[in-house]
Design an enzyme around this catalytic site. Structure first.
Site, PDB file in Angstrom:
ATOM      1  N   SER A  23      -3.810   2.563 -10.397  1.00 13.17           N
ATOM      2  CA  SER A  23      -4.034   2.402  -8.969  1.00 13.17           C
ATOM      3  C   SER A  23      -5.474   1.979  -8.701  1.00 13.17           C
ATOM      4  O   SER A  23      -6.393   2.383  -9.426  1.00 13.17           O
ATOM      5  CB  SER A  23      -3.741   3.733  -8.271  1.00 13.17           C
ATOM      6  OG  SER A  23      -3.549   3.554  -6.890  1.00 13.17           O
ATOM      7  N   PRO A  24      -5.709   1.155  -7.667  1.00  7.51           N
ATOM      8  CA  PRO A  24      -7.083   0.760  -7.348  1.00  7.51           C
ATOM      9  C   PRO A  24      -7.903   1.973  -6.918  1.00  7.51           C
ATOM     10  O   PRO A  24      -7.509   2.704  -6.012  1.00  7.51           O
ATOM     11  CB  PRO A  24      -6.916  -0.245  -6.202  1.00  7.51           C
ATOM     12  CG  PRO A  24      -5.570   0.058  -5.617  1.00  7.51           C
ATOM     13  CD  PRO A  24      -4.730   0.554  -6.749  1.00  7.51           C
ATOM     14  N   CYS A  26     -11.837   3.116  -5.916  1.00  3.39           N
ATOM     15  CA  CYS A  26     -13.209   2.717  -5.634  1.00  3.39           C
ATOM     16  C   CYS A  26     -14.163   3.442  -6.563  1.00  3.39           C
ATOM     17  O   CYS A  26     -14.086   4.660  -6.742  1.00  3.39           O
ATOM     18  CB  CYS A  26     -13.561   3.035  -4.185  1.00  3.39           C
ATOM     19  SG  CYS A  26     -12.737   1.966  -2.986  1.00  3.39           S
ATOM     20  N   ALA A  58     -10.477  -1.695  -4.474  1.00  2.85           N
ATOM     21  CA  ALA A  58     -10.614  -2.425  -3.220  1.00  2.85           C
ATOM     22  C   ALA A  58     -11.893  -3.262  -3.259  1.00  2.85           C
ATOM     23  O   ALA A  58     -12.994  -2.721  -3.312  1.00  2.85           O
ATOM     24  CB  ALA A  58     -10.655  -1.451  -2.050  1.00  2.85           C
ATOM     25  N   TYR A 183      -8.367   1.418   6.908  1.00  3.69           N
ATOM     26  CA  TYR A 183      -9.255   0.265   6.865  1.00  3.69           C
ATOM     27  C   TYR A 183      -8.762  -0.815   7.830  1.00  3.69           C
ATOM     28  O   TYR A 183      -7.818  -0.594   8.591  1.00  3.69           O
ATOM     29  CB  TYR A 183      -9.415  -0.209   5.427  1.00  3.69           C
ATOM     30  CG  TYR A 183     -10.029   0.869   4.540  1.00  3.69           C
ATOM     31  CD1 TYR A 183     -11.235   1.479   4.906  1.00  3.69           C
ATOM     32  CD2 TYR A 183      -9.395   1.309   3.393  1.00  3.69           C
ATOM     33  CE1 TYR A 183     -11.797   2.485   4.126  1.00  3.69           C
ATOM     34  CE2 TYR A 183      -9.954   2.317   2.602  1.00  3.69           C
ATOM     35  CZ  TYR A 183     -11.146   2.908   2.976  1.00  3.69           C
ATOM     36  OH  TYR A 183     -11.692   3.905   2.213  1.00  3.69           O
ATOM     37  N   ARG A 231      -0.404  -2.861  -0.113  1.00  2.31           N
ATOM     38  CA  ARG A 231      -0.465  -1.394  -0.029  1.00  2.31           C
ATOM     39  C   ARG A 231      -0.490  -0.996   1.440  1.00  2.31           C
ATOM     40  O   ARG A 231      -1.271  -1.539   2.225  1.00  2.31           O
ATOM     41  CB  ARG A 231      -1.691  -0.824  -0.739  1.00  2.31           C
ATOM     42  CG  ARG A 231      -1.879   0.669  -0.462  1.00  2.31           C
ATOM     43  CD  ARG A 231      -2.787   1.381  -1.439  1.00  2.31           C
ATOM     44  NE  ARG A 231      -2.063   1.734  -2.658  1.00  2.31           N
ATOM     45  CZ  ARG A 231      -2.533   2.610  -3.563  1.00  2.31           C
ATOM     46  NH1 ARG A 231      -3.699   3.193  -3.383  1.00  2.31           N
ATOM     47  NH2 ARG A 231      -1.828   2.883  -4.651  1.00  2.31           N
ATOM     48  N   LEU A 302      -0.308  12.159  -6.566  1.00  2.00           N
ATOM     49  CA  LEU A 302      -0.076  13.409  -7.298  1.00  2.00           C
ATOM     50  C   LEU A 302       1.118  13.314  -8.237  1.00  2.00           C
ATOM     51  O   LEU A 302       1.934  14.226  -8.337  1.00  2.00           O
ATOM     52  CB  LEU A 302       0.075  14.578  -6.325  1.00  2.00           C
ATOM     53  CG  LEU A 302      -1.197  14.918  -5.524  1.00  2.00           C
ATOM     54  CD1 LEU A 302      -0.947  16.091  -4.597  1.00  2.00           C
ATOM     55  CD2 LEU A 302      -2.370  15.211  -6.454  1.00  2.00           C
ATOM     56  N   ARG A 325      -6.042   9.609 -10.085  1.00  2.00           N
ATOM     57  CA  ARG A 325      -6.850  10.689 -10.664  1.00  2.00           C
ATOM     58  C   ARG A 325      -6.407  11.064 -12.074  1.00  2.00           C
ATOM     59  O   ARG A 325      -7.236  11.389 -12.924  1.00  2.00           O
ATOM     60  CB  ARG A 325      -6.810  11.911  -9.749  1.00  2.00           C
ATOM     61  CG  ARG A 325      -7.551  11.716  -8.433  1.00  2.00           C
ATOM     62  CD  ARG A 325      -7.375  12.913  -7.511  1.00  2.00           C
ATOM     63  NE  ARG A 325      -8.107  12.741  -6.264  1.00  2.00           N
ATOM     64  CZ  ARG A 325      -7.620  12.110  -5.193  1.00  2.00           C
ATOM     65  NH1 ARG A 325      -6.402  11.576  -5.254  1.00  2.00           N
ATOM     66  NH2 ARG A 325      -8.334  12.002  -4.089  1.00  2.00           N
TER      67      ARG A 325
END
Length: 357
Positions: A23-24, A26, A58, A183, A231, A302, A325
């Site tokens: 996953s992207p 930052c 991103a 965003y 997304r 998760l 994560r």
């Protein structure tokens, strides 16, 4: 033994070796938006670790579209050139390369999270003026965004198109448009942040207008043989805000415009949303949109266990599994998952299987 998590996934001319997606995330680790050693190691290690698709974070389409001064960018040729060797390394490891292009909108001009994450005033050192659909700040401490005029809307459309061209020149094979997490494009979608009275606000049709215009413009320049993802935040988790019903309608329009995959996240619109986070808590959004719209979806949020990921795929809740994560904690999660599920990946000789047990 065959498991869906480790089956190939073909989109247009691109085939992922498995359904595991980086996953992207930052990293807030670039000077002037230019990728360097950090990104080579961060993204490259996860390609070595066995993921099917590695997506760069991103990446801002303009200087004013950054979240922080340390954001990765793709608004100039130097930034694209710096990404090219990273892309080539990822490909050599057998992973598909992707990048998410974004504009932070009213959540722009803040410190990096590990520096406190506080908003930076437009007139302060390293600060700049945020933009949004309406002059409504993200929080009481954030700067009031400048309501975008016609020329601002035209500029942001052109910025996304230019970013898509640069992503292609850098060698990326999958492009994702960021319409989530509060965003810019999400802020146009949500009535919480969009209170315009022109053609870009009010009705659902109007609130979808800018995101769909940008999708059209990007799909027109992104090659037909390469996949385009989006997304979304499937819900704001706020009464009267953006929700799954509206997301489903949006996904239908995106499908019609040539989008290949909906990457289903949630939240990010307000700082005080109450989010019932738990294992796989966003997966029902991916399942709903997949079933109602007939478009492939990615589940994220998760997801930490191999059998959990396999179950999501087997029960047709999603087509791909995005990890964030968990892959920060363990870049080699795919290899461990394969061992746990009894899948023989024919790993390269440099992997000592005994160390993975």
């Amino acid at each position: 033994m065959s498991h869906l998590l480790f089956t190939p996934w073909t989109q247009r001319s691109v085939t992922l070796r498995n359904r595991i997606i980086v996953s992207p995330m930052c990293q807030y680790s670039t000077p002037d938006g230019v990728a360097g050693d950090w990104h080579m190691v961060h993204l490259g290690s996860r390609a070595v670790g066995g993921a099917g698709l590695v997506m760069a974070e991103a990446s801002s389409v303009s200087p004013e579209g950054r979240i922080s001064p340390q954001d990765l960018g793709i608004w100039n040729d130097q930034q694209a050139a710096a990404l090219a060797p990273i892309v080539q390394f990822i490909k050599k490891q057998g992973a598909v390369t992707a990048i998410q292009i974004a504009h932070a909108g009213r959540k722009a001009s803040t410190q990096a999270p590990f520096a406190g994450g506080a908003p930076i005033a437009p007139d302060a050192e390293q600060g700049w003026q945020p933009y949004g659909p309406s002059p409504l700040p993200f929080s009481p401490s954030h700067s009031v965004p400048k309501a975008m005029a016609t020329q601002d809307l035209e500029k942001v459309r052109k910025d996304f198109v230019a970013a898509a061209w640069r992503a292609l020149e850098a060698g990326f094979e999958v492009l994702e448009l960021h319409m989530a997490h509060g965003y810019l494009l999400h802020s146009f979608l949500s009535p919480v942040s969009n209170q315009r009275e022109d053609a870009y606000g009010g009705s659902l049709e109007n609130r979808m207008r800018l995101p769909l215009e940008i999708t059209d413009a990007v799909r027109a320049v992104w090659p037909e043989h390469l996949p385009l993802w989006v997304r979304i935040s499937a819900t704001d988790w706020v009464p009267g805000g953006w929700d799954l019903e509206q997301s489903t309608i949006l996904a239908g329009h995106l499908k019609e415009k040539g989008v290949d995959v909906i990457d289903c996240s949630s939240g990010g619109m307000t700082p005080d949303a109450i989010i019932p986070a738990g294992p796989g808590f966003q997966t029902p959004f991916a399942q709903h949109i997949r079933a109602k719209v007939g478009i492939p979806t990615v589940a994220v949020g998760l997801i930490t266990q191999a059998m959990q990921a396999e179950h999501i795929l087997v029960t047709e809740q999603a087509d791909g599994i995005a990890l964030a994560r968990e892959l920060l904690r363990n870049p080699y999660w795919p290899l461990h998952a394969a061992h746990e599920l009894g899948v023989d990946l024919n790993w390269p000789e440099q992997y000592d299987r005994a160390k993975l047990r």
